[in-house]
Design a protein around this motif. Structure first.
Motif, PDB file in Angstrom:
ATOM      1  N   LEU A  35       1.676  46.417  25.896  1.00 37.92           N
ATOM      2  CA  LEU A  35       1.385  48.345  25.640  1.00 37.92           C
ATOM      3  C   LEU A  35       0.822  47.987  26.993  1.00 37.92           C
ATOM      4  O   LEU A  35       0.486  49.802  27.055  1.00 37.92           O
ATOM      5  CB  LEU A  35       0.394  48.197  23.945  1.00 37.92           C
ATOM      6  N   LEU A  53       1.202  51.498  29.286  1.00 36.94           N
ATOM      7  CA  LEU A  53       0.028  52.790  29.192  1.00 36.94           C
ATOM      8  C   LEU A  53      -0.533  53.210  30.772  1.00 36.94           C
ATOM      9  O   LEU A  53      -0.573  54.475  30.709  1.00 36.94           O
ATOM     10  CB  LEU A  53      -1.469  52.664  28.201  1.00 36.94           C
ATOM     11  N   PRO A 112      -7.824  49.459  14.625  1.00 33.63           N
ATOM     12  CA  PRO A 112      -7.498  50.576  14.737  1.00 33.63           C
ATOM     13  C   PRO A 112      -7.165  50.498  16.126  1.00 33.63           C
ATOM     14  O   PRO A 112      -5.973  51.397  16.177  1.00 33.63           O
ATOM     15  CB  PRO A 112      -9.060  50.411  15.476  1.00 33.63           C
ATOM     16  N   LEU A 113      -5.979  50.221  17.328  1.00 32.21           N
ATOM     17  CA  LEU A 113      -4.834  49.880  18.031  1.00 32.21           C
ATOM     18  C   LEU A 113      -3.942  49.792  17.090  1.00 32.21           C
ATOM     19  O   LEU A 113      -3.208  50.907  17.590  1.00 32.21           O
ATOM     20  CB  LEU A 113      -5.359  49.176  19.195  1.00 32.21           C
ATOM     21  N   LEU A 170      -3.165  53.955  16.149  1.00 27.40           N
ATOM     22  CA  LEU A 170      -3.080  54.496  17.076  1.00 27.40           C
ATOM     23  C   LEU A 170      -1.619  54.618  17.810  1.00 27.40           C
ATOM     24  O   LEU A 170      -1.196  55.834  17.556  1.00 27.40           O
ATOM     25  CB  LEU A 170      -4.375  54.319  18.518  1.00 27.40           C
ATOM     26  N   GLU A 171      -1.314  53.313  18.081  1.00 31.79           N
ATOM     27  CA  GLU A 171       0.015  52.451  18.194  1.00 31.79           C
ATOM     28  C   GLU A 171       1.315  53.182  17.732  1.00 31.79           C
ATOM     29  O   GLU A 171       2.182  54.215  17.671  1.00 31.79           O
ATOM     30  CB  GLU A 171       0.057  51.809  18.764  1.00 31.79           C
ATOM     31  N   TYR A 203       1.174  57.049  17.575  1.00 31.23           N
ATOM     32  CA  TYR A 203       1.634  57.660  19.036  1.00 31.23           C
ATOM     33  C   TYR A 203       3.758  57.567  18.360  1.00 31.23           C
ATOM     34  O   TYR A 203       3.917  58.358  18.784  1.00 31.23           O
ATOM     35  CB  TYR A 203       1.367  56.846  20.045  1.00 31.23           C
ATOM     36  N   LEU A 221      -4.056  55.318  24.232  1.00 38.54           N
ATOM     37  CA  LEU A 221      -3.758  55.850  22.684  1.00 38.54           C
ATOM     38  C   LEU A 221      -3.478  57.306  22.954  1.00 38.54           C
ATOM     39  O   LEU A 221      -2.950  58.214  23.022  1.00 38.54           O
ATOM     40  CB  LEU A 221      -3.572  55.027  22.434  1.00 38.54           C
ATOM     41  N   ILE A 258     -13.696  51.391  19.785  1.00 34.80           N
ATOM     42  CA  ILE A 258     -12.118  52.643  19.992  1.00 34.80           C
ATOM     43  C   ILE A 258     -12.740  53.764  20.706  1.00 34.80           C
ATOM     44  O   ILE A 258     -12.459  54.600  21.105  1.00 34.80           O
ATOM     45  CB  ILE A 258     -11.662  52.545  19.154  1.00 34.80           C
TER      46      ILE A 258
END
Lengths: 77, 339, 364
Positions: free
Chosen positions: A66, A70, C222-223, C226-227, C230, C16, B321
């Motif tokens: 990832l 990015l 959280p990531l 978001l991924e 996406y 992201l 975040i």
């Protein structure tokens, strides 16, 4: 709908029961749904049952993927 | 004789009541006003620049009576000392009232009293008056304690929740949630094993150290039941200002986080018994933080946020975040969840 | 090392979001099926970061929210029986039945125990041979194998004082019912990561094949979320419609066949009522014949009443993603977490409670 918490197997007693460590807190967890688990393995635990073996190396790898993706898209945009 | 127990006769007001007080309570709390055994304790007031009194009371009903890091007695002393300290008061004296359940072992009672004595000594205050009642077996769980405290507030100190000002630094004196998790594990309800100790401690000397470098501290609260979230929300409501907290800055021990993950608890709602939240003028923040960190009970003190003019009455949490959300006060009991 | 730990989330999340924003050139309505996603989305403040075109709609994946009041009433009736210990997950304590809740019953002295694992209920039964112990088991596919394993364990140990009141539900049939009703307007699904640990990828393929909707099996950090968002946007950009797995560090394509095996040994699919969605064929689980002696509905007289929803409560519409919680006239006024009217306000993962707790007055 379902909390699943990663933990590490500290010891296995008889009857497919294991002691699993979650951030320094331990609880008894059943291995009935994942009998192949061994001491030292990471697993996902839900309602006192190990549901799936986890591979920390794989987690690391997907994380790096990832990151790389990015990075690359950041440069191209 | 081993395994002596409280009986209803201990509460009848006669010889046994007298003996219980003389043998257990008086020698333990040993001080002049108490030893007089009059109907009221008479305590001297320090003359000088402290013309206001702080006065508070609280009841303690914890289960189990003994838990890692403390017990009901230590809790009863610290809770009331801390309530006084949060007003900037120096404690003058405490009272303690006991409801004992018939069948309580005198050994346990003694252990609680010794613990109270120790906590009072740490806080530099005496239990100057008390009362004991006995209820029949099953009408209480071991013992309940109600303490009250009286303290003097220096004239140059005025601390209230309403005083938070935009720009104030918001600090906590250390990691949150230890007490509630320690007690929960000691109850053994969810078969959790781990080394978490209650933070139960008297905070008055920490507050004195803070006031010494900054008498103008705006607000102080100890986040007991309802936790950090509830206290921050109450200050936001009382002051009509907004509070912004950086989630990543809030100290939480990994074991406490582990239990929260397992039970689906939100650590911001967990009770603490030896932590404080301070709202300090921006310019004095560094000084106060340093004073806290030098004190044994504030070693892990840290700034977690600030007061804003915007979002009056609300607590906004900045997430790691880069998002944000509102922090509401606790509603009802937190039940462990699987979802 | 904790495999969920992502120490650099503060750096990666904004990146992201940038990618999501770049792909969100037209509106995209995504349903997070699972209530744990709903809570994670609110807790992490993801909604406050998303570009306006991306809308997240909370779906029916909260067992507390979709359990009809009549089933809660049955558990309450059980708890009132003499010599009964009712064990249940904490999630259910506050859920209102037609006139009470398990929390209120406990306050009146009924033996209602909150447990973490179905095995705890078996343990209680072993420790109290003189009592009747009933486990009020709610859950989706993630939880059902564990409940099945506990039932097998109770049988193996010969616990003849252990009973199960099953209130379990299955996710893919509910998604099919939701889509077949034709009311919802959704462009893709954030699929439940932990249900998928058990069922794998195949049961979702009908979404893409029959309804031309993409889905991404997504984790709960959280990531991860978001991924997942996406990946859904990227599918649209690239003209693909398929089921992907974002949560590959946990979810295997084939799921956990052993867990499914145990679940299938103990339970058979039955029609089930869902709050707000009505009766959905083969969307619930009942004990198979070999285990029917533990079935609380057979052992005790437990008629299932059809309880009408409170007038004005829009939980049904909320569960289908047709309205957002603040659009309900009871939200935040007559219906609050302290005094909930509908189940979506009761469950911490219910959309209404999550909106109230983490998002009230903080929209957009």
């Amino acid at each position: 709908m379902c909390l699943g918490i990663p933990g590490q197997i500290v010891s296995i007693t008889e009857n497919q029961l294991a002691v699993v460590d979650f951030n320094g807190v331990r609880r008894e967890v059943s291995l009935m749904l994942c009998p192949e688990l061994a001491v030292g393995d990471y697993c996902l635990v839900h309602v006192g049952f190990a549901m799936q073996r986890l591979e920390p190396e794989e987690a690391q790898e997907t994380m790096e993927l990832l990151d790389e993706f990015l990075e690359a898209s950041g440069e191209s945009s | 004789m081993k395994d002596k127990r409280i009986t209803l006769s201990h509460g009848a007001g006669g010889r046994l009541s007298h003996d219980l007080i003389e043998e257990y309570f008086v020698p333990c709390f040993d001080n002049d006003p108490l030893r007089a055994l009059d109907d009221s304790a008479v305590i001297p007031v320090q003359s000088g620049q402290a013309n206001r009194l702080a006065f508070t009371t609280d009841s303690y009903v914890v289960k189990p009576l003994f838990f890692p890091g403390g017990d009901i007695g230590r809790l009863a002393i610290c809770g009331t000392v801390n309530d006084l300290a949060m007003a900037g008061a120096r404690p003058l004296g405490l009272t303690a009232s006991f409801i004992l359940e018939e069948g309580l072992s005198l050994e346990d009672l003694k252990q609680v009293l010794v613990s109270m004595k120790g906590a009072a000594a740490e806080a530099g205050v005496a239990v100057v008056a008390g009362d004991t009642k006995v209820v029949e077996h099953g009408a209480a769980e071991g013992l309940y304690i109600t303490t009250a405290g009286i303290g003097q507030i220096p004239d140059n100190v005025t601390i209230t929740s309403a005083q938070a000002k935009p720009g104030d630094a918001v600090m906590v004196s250390g990691p949150i949630g230890d007490h509630e998790i320690a007690v929960l594990m000691a109850r053994g309800e969810f078969s959790l094993q781990g080394e978490v100790e209650s933070d139960c401690a008297p905070l008055n000397s920490l507050v004195q150290a803070m006031l010494k470098v900054c008498p103008a501290i705006h607000s102080l609260r100890d986040p007991t039941r309802g936790g950090l979230a509830t206290v921050l929300w109450e200050i936001a409501q009382a002051s009509g200002k907004g509070v912004v907290v950086e989630e990543g800055a809030v100290p939480i021990r990994k074991e406490v986080k582990g239990v929260c993950d397992l039970l689906g608890f939100d650590p911001y709602y967990l009770a603490n018994e030896g932590k404080l939240v301070a709202f300090v003028p921006e310019k004095e923040a560094a000084k106060v933080l340093k004073a806290m960190q030098k004190h044994p009970l504030g070693k892990e003190a840290t700034v977690i946020g600030k007061v804003t003019l915007g979002n009056p009455g609300k607590v906004l949490l900045h997430t790691p975040i880069g998002g944000h959300r509102l922090l509401e006060p606790l509603s009802g009991e937190q039940f462990p969840r699987i979802c | 090392m904790n495999p969920h730990n992502r120490p650099d989330e503060g750096r990666l999340a904004p990146r992201l979001i940038e990618e999501i924003t770049r792909l969100a050139d037209s509106p995209m309505r995504l349903m997070e099926v699972c209530g744990t996603h709903t809570v994670a989305i609110f807790r992490s403040g993801i909604r406050s970061m998303l570009p306006p075109g991306v809308e997240l709609i909370s779906g029916p994946g909260c067992p507390v929210c979709v359990t009809p009041a009549g089933e809660i009433d049955r558990a309450i009736a059980l708890s009132r029986r003499e010599d009964m210990i009712l064990a249940t997950f904490g999630d259910l304590m506050r859920v209102p039945g037609s006139s009470s809740s398990l929390q209120e019953e406990r306050a009146q002295g009924r033996a209602v125990r909150v447990i973490l694992s179905p095995l705890d209920a078996v343990k209680i039964a072993e420790e109290h041979p003189d009592k009747t112990v009933c486990f009020f088991g709610v859950g989706f596919e993630t939880t059902s194998p564990a409940i099945a394993a506990a039932v097998m364990e109770a049988q193996r140990k010969g616990c003849n004082n252990f009973y199960l009141l099953s209130s379990q539900r299955l996710i893919p049939p509910a998604m099919r019912a939701l889509l077949s009703a034709g009311k919802v307007n959704i462009d893709g699904f954030i699929l439940p990561g932990h249900v998928s640990v058990v069922i794998g990828k195949a049961p979702y393929c009908f979404l893409a094949e029959e309804f031309s909707l993409p889905g991404v099996i997504t984790g709960f950090e959280p990531l991860d979320i978001l991924e997942g968002i996406y990946l859904l946007l990227r599918q649209r950009k690239e003209g693909r419609t398929e089921i992907e797995i974002q949560y590959s560090r946990v979810v295997q394509k084939e799921g956990n066949p052993r867990a499914r095996g145990i679940m299938g040994e103990v339970f058979a699919p039955v029609d089930a009522r869902w709050r707000g969605l009505g009766t959905i064929p083969a969307s619930g689980l009942a004990l198979r014949d070999g285990f029917s002696q533990m079935d609380a509905t057979q052992a005790f007289d437990l008629p299932l009443q059809d309880i009408a929803e409170t007038p004005g409560c829009l939980c049904g519409e909320v569960l289908q993603g047709l309205v957002r919680p603040p659009e309900c006239s009871l939200f935040g006024t007559r219906c609050t977490p302290e005094d909930p009217v509908g189940p979506c306000m009761v469950s911490t993962e219910g959309s209404c409670a999550a909106y109230y707790k983490y998002g009230r007055g903080n929209e957009g």
